[in-house]
Structures are given as structure tokens and as C-alpha cells.
Design a protein around this motif. Structure first.
Motif, PDB file in Angstrom:
ATOM      1  N   PRO A   5      -4.716  -4.309 -11.917  1.00  0.00           N
ATOM      2  CA  PRO A   5      -4.605  -5.624 -10.912  1.00  0.00           C
ATOM      3  C   PRO A   5      -3.189  -5.696 -10.269  1.00  0.00           C
ATOM      4  O   PRO A   5      -3.264  -6.144  -9.272  1.00  0.00           O
ATOM      5  CB  PRO A   5      -4.622  -6.734 -12.017  1.00  0.00           C
ATOM      6  N   GLN A   6      -2.177  -5.151 -10.707  1.00  0.00           N
ATOM      7  CA  GLN A   6      -0.884  -5.266  -9.849  1.00  0.00           C
ATOM      8  C   GLN A   6      -0.908  -4.486  -8.610  1.00  0.00           C
ATOM      9  O   GLN A   6      -0.237  -4.646  -7.459  1.00  0.00           O
ATOM     10  CB  GLN A   6       0.120  -4.563 -10.714  1.00  0.00           C
ATOM     11  N   ARG A  54      -3.657  -4.129  -6.780  1.00  0.00           N
ATOM     12  CA  ARG A  54      -4.825  -4.709  -5.885  1.00  0.00           C
ATOM     13  C   ARG A  54      -4.247  -5.076  -4.404  1.00  0.00           C
ATOM     14  O   ARG A  54      -4.987  -4.892  -3.395  1.00  0.00           O
ATOM     15  CB  ARG A  54      -5.670  -6.032  -6.540  1.00  0.00           C
ATOM     16  N   ASP A  91      -7.656 -14.276  -3.344  1.00  0.00           N
ATOM     17  CA  ASP A  91      -6.542 -13.863  -3.923  1.00  0.00           C
ATOM     18  C   ASP A  91      -6.823 -12.890  -4.983  1.00  0.00           C
ATOM     19  O   ASP A  91      -7.333 -13.126  -5.897  1.00  0.00           O
ATOM     20  CB  ASP A  91      -5.954 -15.343  -4.534  1.00  0.00           C
ATOM     21  N   GLU A  94      -5.067 -12.355  -7.595  1.00  0.00           N
ATOM     22  CA  GLU A  94      -4.854 -12.810  -8.965  1.00  0.00           C
ATOM     23  C   GLU A  94      -5.856 -13.993  -9.196  1.00  0.00           C
ATOM     24  O   GLU A  94      -5.878 -14.365 -10.634  1.00  0.00           O
ATOM     25  CB  GLU A  94      -3.439 -13.268  -8.933  1.00  0.00           C
TER      26      GLU A  94
END
Length: 183
Positions: free
Chosen positions: A26-27, A29, A85, A87
Motif C-alpha cells: 500500500p505504501q 500506491r 485516495d 489510503e
């Protein structure tokens, strides 16, 4: 000179790698999403302008129409993914839909359109298409799915077998293509 089928399959493997990166990291992305969407936009526009018309002429019109409709769906999902987004919960949902849709498209395209091209076109024709595909893809690198032009939308309509849309403006044409793809 490279065989267009091999080039397309190389792009497919890279897309699968990028999806795996998005799902597992996820970091990454914020940096991986633009790479994915740019690659897929360039790949799709090159297929639509150079490969799909030739594949349809070689007897694969039904398969091309189906693949083109899947491109339209993928473009919409990728636009939404780029705007989400990274996140947020919505990102996860859109990513899952994009992975499912594009993975399904890749599998079907490799089993139909690309297989038929190998069977129905000689190597020199596939290499000629490979050069055209690379040139068209290079021209579109850096673009996002939302950057599609009216002429490219008309090409999508032609590839998908959708008639009666030539007089539509870009927004109306895009809406009609999406309705037909959802169809």
C-alpha cells in the motif's frame, strides 16, 4: 522486429506485476498507480488503433468487439482508481474491481484474439503490427485513460461494432460507449 503477440503479452505480464505490487504494498500506491494507468492507456490505445482492426480483418471481429468493450470498462475503472485516495477504503474496492476486470480481459484476449492472430497471420504480418503497436504505444505514453480523444473514442466504437455515433460530441460518445459496454 518483434511479434505483436509477444509484445502484448509482455505488457500483460507487466500489468499483472503492477497489480501485485498495488495489492501487496500500500505504501507504493501513490507512485505505482500512475505507472499502471499510463501503461494501460498507451497499451489500449495502441491495440485499438493498430491491432484490433487487423485482428478483425483476419476473422476475429467478434473477439475484437468483446475485447474493445472490456477496454472501455477498464478505462472507467482506471480513471476512478487514479482519482481515489490510495489510503481510502474506496481505493481497495476499485482496485479489486480493476484487477478482476483487467485480469479477465488479459486471459480472454490471450485465449482468443492473440491465439487467432498467431494462427491466422504470418510472422511477417505480426512483426509489421509489432512495429506499429510499439510506435502507437510510444505516442501515448504519459497519457491517462481520461486523456482519450474523440477520434480515439470513435475508433473504440468501430472496434466494438457500435454504429450511429459518429456525430456525437466527445462526452456523449463516451457516455454511449460506457452504456454499450455495460450493456
Amino acid at each position: 522486429m518483434a511479434d505483436v503477440v509477444d509484445l502484448i503479452m509482455q505488457d500483460h505480464r507487466e500489468v499483472e506485476r503492477l497489480f501485485a505490487e498495488l495489492e501487496s504494498n500500500p505504501q507504493a500506491r501513490p507512485t505505482v498507480v500512475p505507472v499502471l494507468t499510463t501503461l494501460l492507456a498507451a497499451h489500449s490505445r495502441a491495440e485499438e488503433s493498430e491491432v484490433y482492426p487487423a485482428a478483425a480483418d483476419a476473422g476475429g471481429a467478434d473477439d475484437v468487439e468483446h475485447s474493445q468493450q472490456e477496454h472501455i470498462e477498464a478505462d472507467e475503472l482506471l480513471e476512478r482508481l487514479a482519482e481515489a485516495d490510495p489510503e481510502g477504503a474506496e481505493f481497495e474496492e476499485i482496485l479489486a474491481k480493476a484487477v478482476e476486470s483487467v485480469s479477465h480481459h488479459i486471459e480472454e484476449e490471450e485465449e482468443t484474439v492473440l491465439l487467432h492472430m498467431r494462427e491466422r497471420m504470418d510472422v511477417s504480418r505480426r512483426e509489421e503490427l509489432g512495429d506499429a503497436f510499439l510506435k502507437a504505444r510510444e505516442e501515448h505514453l504519459g497519457q491517462q485513460p481520461a486523456d482519450i480523444t474523440r477520434d480515439e473514442l470513435r475508433r473504440q466504437a468501430d472496434n466494438a461494432g457500435i454504429t450511429g455515433v459518429s456525430g456525437l460530441d466527445k462526452a456523449s460518445l463516451q457516455e454511449e460507449l460506457r452504456k454499450q459496454a455495460d450493456g
